[in-house]
Scaffold this motif. Structure first.
Motif, PDB file in Angstrom:
ATOM      1  N   PRO A  39      14.755  34.096 -30.657  1.00  0.00           N
ATOM      2  CA  PRO A  39      14.655  32.727 -31.045  1.00  0.00           C
ATOM      3  C   PRO A  39      13.466  32.752 -32.120  1.00  0.00           C
ATOM      4  N   LYS A  41      10.600  30.606 -34.639  1.00  0.00           N
ATOM      5  CA  LYS A  41       9.576  29.633 -34.479  1.00  0.00           C
ATOM      6  C   LYS A  41      10.195  28.067 -34.385  1.00  0.00           C
ATOM      7  N   ILE A  44      12.076  27.565 -31.412  1.00  0.00           N
ATOM      8  CA  ILE A  44      11.335  27.543 -30.136  1.00  0.00           C
ATOM      9  C   ILE A  44      10.908  25.774 -30.174  1.00  0.00           C
ATOM     10  N   ASN A  47      13.956  23.504 -29.100  1.00  0.00           N
ATOM     11  CA  ASN A  47      14.129  23.767 -27.829  1.00  0.00           C
ATOM     12  C   ASN A  47      13.070  22.884 -26.912  1.00  0.00           C
ATOM     13  N   ASN A  48      11.837  22.952 -27.197  1.00  0.00           N
ATOM     14  CA  ASN A  48      10.892  22.158 -26.717  1.00  0.00           C
ATOM     15  C   ASN A  48      11.005  20.737 -26.794  1.00  0.00           C
TER      16      ASN A  48
END
Length: 222
Positions: A39, A41, A44, A47-48
Protein backbone atom coordinates in the motif's frame (compact mmCIF):
# COMPACT_ATOMS: atom_id res chain seq x y z
CA UNK A 1 -16.29 37.47 -19.88
CA UNK A 2 -18.00 37.35 -16.47
CA UNK A 3 -21.26 39.32 -16.64
CA UNK A 4 -22.00 39.09 -12.91
CA UNK A 5 -20.63 37.52 -9.75
CA UNK A 6 -22.88 34.46 -9.87
CA UNK A 7 -21.94 33.61 -13.46
CA UNK A 8 -18.92 31.76 -12.04
CA UNK A 9 -21.38 29.06 -10.93
CA UNK A 10 -23.06 28.73 -14.34
CA UNK A 11 -22.81 25.04 -15.26
CA UNK A 12 -23.23 25.60 -19.02
CA UNK A 13 -20.02 25.48 -21.04
CA UNK A 14 -21.89 25.63 -24.33
CA UNK A 15 -25.46 25.75 -25.62
CA UNK A 16 -25.27 22.32 -27.23
CA UNK A 17 -23.20 20.19 -24.83
CA UNK A 18 -22.27 20.94 -21.21
CA UNK A 19 -19.27 18.99 -19.95
CA UNK A 20 -19.08 20.57 -16.50
CA UNK A 21 -21.29 18.00 -14.82
CA UNK A 22 -18.87 15.27 -15.94
CA UNK A 23 -16.74 16.19 -12.92
CA UNK A 24 -19.20 14.59 -10.48
CA UNK A 25 -18.87 11.31 -12.41
CA UNK A 26 -15.13 11.41 -13.03
CA UNK A 27 -14.55 11.94 -9.30
CA UNK A 28 -15.10 8.20 -8.84
CA UNK A 29 -11.85 7.58 -10.74
CA UNK A 30 -9.95 9.60 -8.13
CA UNK A 31 -10.88 7.29 -5.25
CA UNK A 32 -7.73 5.28 -4.49
CA UNK A 33 -7.91 1.60 -5.38
CA UNK A 34 -5.85 -1.42 -4.32
CA UNK A 35 -3.69 -1.61 -7.44
CA UNK A 36 -0.42 -2.33 -5.65
CA UNK A 37 0.79 -5.23 -3.53
CA UNK A 38 2.36 -2.83 -1.04
CA UNK A 39 0.00 0.00 0.00
CA UNK A 40 1.12 3.52 -0.81
CA UNK A 41 0.70 6.59 1.42
CA UNK A 42 -2.67 7.54 -0.07
CA UNK A 43 -4.03 4.06 0.59
CA UNK A 44 -2.73 4.14 4.18
CA UNK A 45 -4.42 7.49 4.80
CA UNK A 46 -7.68 6.25 3.25
CA UNK A 47 -7.67 3.01 5.25
CA UNK A 48 -7.02 4.84 8.52
CA UNK A 49 -9.81 7.30 7.70
CA UNK A 50 -12.24 4.47 6.93
CA UNK A 51 -11.38 2.64 10.17
CA UNK A 52 -11.92 5.78 12.25
CA UNK A 53 -15.20 6.62 10.53
CA UNK A 54 -16.44 3.03 10.85
CA UNK A 55 -15.95 3.08 14.60
CA UNK A 56 -17.68 6.45 14.93
CA UNK A 57 -20.65 5.51 12.74
CA UNK A 58 -21.09 2.21 14.58
CA UNK A 59 -21.36 4.12 17.86
CA UNK A 60 -24.16 6.22 16.38
CA UNK A 61 -25.98 3.37 14.64
CA UNK A 62 -25.58 0.73 17.36
CA UNK A 63 -25.37 -3.02 16.88
CA UNK A 64 -27.89 -3.05 14.03
CA UNK A 65 -25.71 -0.95 11.73
CA UNK A 66 -25.28 -3.71 9.09
CA UNK A 67 -24.45 -1.97 5.79
CA UNK A 68 -25.33 1.56 6.81
CA UNK A 69 -21.76 2.34 7.84
CA UNK A 70 -20.53 1.46 4.34
CA UNK A 71 -23.17 3.75 2.84
CA UNK A 72 -22.25 6.65 5.14
CA UNK A 73 -18.50 6.31 4.49
CA UNK A 74 -19.04 6.11 0.71
CA UNK A 75 -21.22 9.22 0.85
CA UNK A 76 -18.59 11.10 2.87
CA UNK A 77 -15.73 10.18 0.53
CA UNK A 78 -17.75 11.09 -2.57
CA UNK A 79 -18.75 14.53 -1.24
CA UNK A 80 -15.27 15.15 0.18
CA UNK A 81 -13.46 14.52 -3.11
CA UNK A 82 -16.07 16.60 -4.99
CA UNK A 83 -15.61 19.52 -2.61
CA UNK A 84 -11.82 19.38 -2.69
CA UNK A 85 -11.70 18.96 -6.46
CA UNK A 86 -13.90 22.06 -6.84
CA UNK A 87 -11.14 24.16 -5.23
CA UNK A 88 -8.80 23.48 -8.15
CA UNK A 89 -8.68 26.04 -10.98
CA UNK A 90 -11.02 25.60 -13.96
CA UNK A 91 -12.91 22.69 -12.35
CA UNK A 92 -16.65 22.88 -11.89
CA UNK A 93 -17.93 22.50 -8.30
CA UNK A 94 -21.03 20.33 -8.46
CA UNK A 95 -21.64 20.51 -4.70
CA UNK A 96 -22.34 24.26 -4.92
CA UNK A 97 -25.57 23.57 -6.83
CA UNK A 98 -28.91 22.47 -5.41
CA UNK A 99 -29.24 19.91 -8.21
CA UNK A 100 -26.32 17.94 -6.81
CA UNK A 101 -27.04 18.28 -3.08
CA UNK A 102 -30.77 17.64 -3.27
CA UNK A 103 -30.17 14.61 -5.49
CA UNK A 104 -28.09 13.10 -2.69
CA UNK A 105 -30.28 14.12 0.25
CA UNK A 106 -33.83 13.55 -1.03
CA UNK A 107 -33.60 9.88 -2.20
CA UNK A 108 -31.77 8.80 0.96
CA UNK A 109 -34.25 10.60 3.24
CA UNK A 110 -37.19 9.18 1.27
CA UNK A 111 -35.77 5.65 1.50
CA UNK A 112 -35.36 6.03 5.27
CA UNK A 113 -38.91 7.30 5.65
CA UNK A 114 -40.35 4.43 3.60
CA UNK A 115 -38.32 1.90 5.58
CA UNK A 116 -39.43 3.41 8.89
CA UNK A 117 -43.15 3.70 8.08
CA UNK A 118 -43.33 0.22 6.54
CA UNK A 119 -41.38 -1.70 9.18
CA UNK A 120 -41.70 0.45 12.34
CA UNK A 121 -44.99 2.32 12.00
CA UNK A 122 -45.76 2.40 15.75
CA UNK A 123 -42.29 3.75 16.50
CA UNK A 124 -42.68 6.44 13.85
CA UNK A 125 -46.01 7.56 15.30
CA UNK A 126 -44.56 7.54 18.83
CA UNK A 127 -41.60 9.63 17.66
CA UNK A 128 -43.97 12.48 16.73
CA UNK A 129 -44.74 13.07 20.43
CA UNK A 130 -41.65 13.35 22.68
CA UNK A 131 -41.73 11.74 26.10
CA UNK A 132 -43.21 13.94 28.83
CA UNK A 133 -45.15 16.24 26.50
CA UNK A 134 -48.27 17.74 28.21
CA UNK A 135 -51.61 16.69 26.74
CA UNK A 136 -52.48 20.22 25.56
CA UNK A 137 -49.27 20.50 23.56
CA UNK A 138 -49.47 17.09 21.86
CA UNK A 139 -51.32 18.28 18.69
CA UNK A 140 -48.83 21.13 18.25
CA UNK A 141 -45.86 18.81 18.83
CA UNK A 142 -47.14 16.44 16.14
CA UNK A 143 -47.29 19.33 13.65
CA UNK A 144 -43.85 20.64 14.66
CA UNK A 145 -42.21 17.20 14.50
CA UNK A 146 -43.83 16.47 11.13
CA UNK A 147 -42.61 19.77 9.67
CA UNK A 148 -39.11 19.30 11.09
CA UNK A 149 -39.03 15.84 9.53
CA UNK A 150 -40.18 17.10 6.14
CA UNK A 151 -37.57 19.86 5.90
CA UNK A 152 -34.64 17.56 6.66
CA UNK A 153 -33.62 16.87 3.03
CA UNK A 154 -33.94 20.56 2.16
CA UNK A 155 -31.86 21.55 5.19
CA UNK A 156 -29.13 19.04 4.27
CA UNK A 157 -29.04 20.21 0.66
CA UNK A 158 -29.08 23.94 1.46
CA UNK A 159 -26.42 23.59 4.18
CA UNK A 160 -23.91 21.95 1.83
CA UNK A 161 -24.73 24.21 -1.13
CA UNK A 162 -24.68 27.47 0.87
CA UNK A 163 -21.35 26.77 2.57
CA UNK A 164 -19.65 25.83 -0.68
CA UNK A 165 -21.07 28.72 -2.68
CA UNK A 166 -20.27 31.27 0.05
CA UNK A 167 -16.60 30.33 0.07
CA UNK A 168 -16.36 30.44 -3.72
CA UNK A 169 -18.02 33.86 -3.79
CA UNK A 170 -15.56 35.17 -1.21
CA UNK A 171 -12.63 33.82 -3.21
CA UNK A 172 -14.03 35.42 -6.38
CA UNK A 173 -14.48 38.78 -4.66
CA UNK A 174 -11.00 38.81 -3.17
CA UNK A 175 -9.41 37.50 -6.35
CA UNK A 176 -10.97 40.21 -8.50
CA UNK A 177 -10.58 43.17 -6.16
CA UNK A 178 -7.24 42.68 -4.45
CA UNK A 179 -5.38 43.14 -7.73
CA UNK A 180 -6.80 46.67 -8.01
CA UNK A 181 -5.71 47.68 -4.51
CA UNK A 182 -2.37 49.21 -3.64
CA UNK A 183 -1.19 46.30 -1.55
CA UNK A 184 2.02 44.33 -1.54
CA UNK A 185 2.02 41.00 -3.31
CA UNK A 186 3.12 39.24 -0.13
CA UNK A 187 0.04 40.51 1.73
CA UNK A 188 -2.29 39.49 -1.13
CA UNK A 189 -0.73 36.03 -1.38
CA UNK A 190 -1.02 35.60 2.40
CA UNK A 191 -4.74 36.40 2.29
CA UNK A 192 -5.30 34.03 -0.63
CA UNK A 193 -3.39 31.19 1.05
CA UNK A 194 -5.28 31.64 4.34
CA UNK A 195 -8.59 31.70 2.46
CA UNK A 196 -7.64 28.58 0.51
CA UNK A 197 -6.79 26.73 3.73
CA UNK A 198 -10.09 27.86 5.22
CA UNK A 199 -11.96 26.60 2.16
CA UNK A 200 -10.24 23.22 2.39
CA UNK A 201 -11.35 22.96 6.02
CA UNK A 202 -14.92 23.91 5.06
CA UNK A 203 -14.93 21.31 2.27
CA UNK A 204 -13.89 18.55 4.69
CA UNK A 205 -16.21 19.64 7.50
CA UNK A 206 -19.27 19.91 5.25
CA UNK A 207 -18.74 16.40 3.87
CA UNK A 208 -18.49 15.11 7.45
CA UNK A 209 -21.56 17.06 8.60
CA UNK A 210 -23.68 15.81 5.68
CA UNK A 211 -22.83 12.16 6.32
CA UNK A 212 -23.08 12.39 10.11
CA UNK A 213 -26.52 13.99 9.95
CA UNK A 214 -27.73 11.31 7.56
CA UNK A 215 -26.33 8.72 9.98
CA UNK A 216 -28.22 10.33 12.87
CA UNK A 217 -31.45 10.22 10.86
CA UNK A 218 -30.78 6.53 10.18
CA UNK A 219 -30.10 5.77 13.85
CA UNK A 220 -33.60 6.98 14.76
CA UNK A 221 -35.10 4.20 12.64
CA UNK A 222 -32.90 1.21 13.45
Amino acid sequence: MMTNLFSTFDPATSKTLSMNWMSIVLVILLIPMNYWIMPNKIMIIKNNLIKTLTQEFKLLLGVNSKGFTLLSISLLLYILINNLMGLLPYIFTGSSHMTFTLTLALPMWLALMLYGWINHMNHMFAHLVPTGTPGLLMPFMVIIETLSNLIRPGALAVRLMANMIAGHLLMSLLGNNTTNMNMSLIFIFSIQIMLMMFEMAVAMIQAYVFSILMTLYTSELI
